[in-house]
Write an enzyme that holds these catalytic residues in place. Structure first.
Site, PDB file in Angstrom:
ATOM      1  N   GLU A   1      79.897 -38.262 -31.156  1.00  0.00           N
ATOM      2  CA  GLU A   1      79.394 -36.909 -30.910  1.00  0.00           C
ATOM      3  C   GLU A   1      80.397 -35.883 -31.424  1.00  0.00           C
ATOM      4  OE1 GLU A   1      81.709 -37.914 -27.157  1.00  0.00           O
ATOM      5  OE2 GLU A   1      80.547 -39.000 -28.627  1.00  0.00           O
TER       6      GLU A   1
ATOM      7  N   ILE B   1      80.412 -32.561 -28.602  1.00  0.00           N
ATOM      8  CA  ILE B   1      79.344 -32.192 -27.662  1.00  0.00           C
ATOM      9  C   ILE B   1      79.861 -32.402 -26.234  1.00  0.00           C
ATOM     10  CG2 ILE B   1      76.993 -32.674 -26.877  1.00  0.00           C
ATOM     11  CD1 ILE B   1      76.438 -33.672 -29.798  1.00  0.00           C
TER      12      ILE B   1
END
Length: 167
Positions: A90, A48
């Protein structure tokens, strides 16, 4: 708890329900170096974009919301036939079975588009990810090399402006 339930839990990420770090490396080895079939294997590694900023600006609860939403999109699109994993904070990976890198790129671009278009109520900024994709070359690389190559492509996607999938 049954032994199978416990083993299942040990291979799953508690927050997202996706396969975890341990499962990811076990599957990657199983479908590459230990694979005797001629099945194509592609790997997508994604991260991300600007995730630290999301956590710092809006709090870890909102960061978790982003992670859970991306996990849901990945699982809905790829979970039936492929292996969707959260191998870090992430960081996610999809092990694609039976398709090559070009088909995997199409899948990941579809997912990126859906993820990017989603609006979280606490920000007007689109949240995106960067993704690297490569294909296993049977007999020419190990599972670790496949991951390393794919991870380098991911970093190139980040260096080239993020919010993209690269081969």
């Amino acid at each position: 708890l049954h032994k199978e339930d416990l083993e299942g839990q040990l291979l799953r990420d508690a927050m997202t329900g996706l396969y975890n770090h341990t499962a990811f490396y076990a599957f990657l080895e199983k479908f590459t170096v230990k694979n005797t079939s001629e099945e194509k294997i592609a790997l997508a590694v994604l991260d991300i974009d600007n995730f630290k900023k999301v956590n710092d600006t809006y709090g870890h609860g909102k960061g978790d919301e982003v992670i859970v939403f991306l996990a849901k999109v990945l699982q809905e699109r790829c979970g039936e036939e492929h292996y969707v994993c959260r191998y870090g904070g992430e960081e996610f990976a999809v092990i694609f079975r039976g398709i090559g890198r070009k088909e995997a790129l199409k899948e990941m671009e579809w997912i990126l588009e859906k993820f990017r278009k989603h609006r979280f109520e606490w920000t007007t900024e689109p949240i995106t990810f960067s993704c690297g994709i490569s294909e296993y070359a049977s007999g020419l690389m190990t599972d670790k090399e496949l991951f390393s190559i794919t991870d380098k492509i991911l970093y190139r996607a980040k260096e080239n402006g993020k919010n993209r999938c690269l081969l």
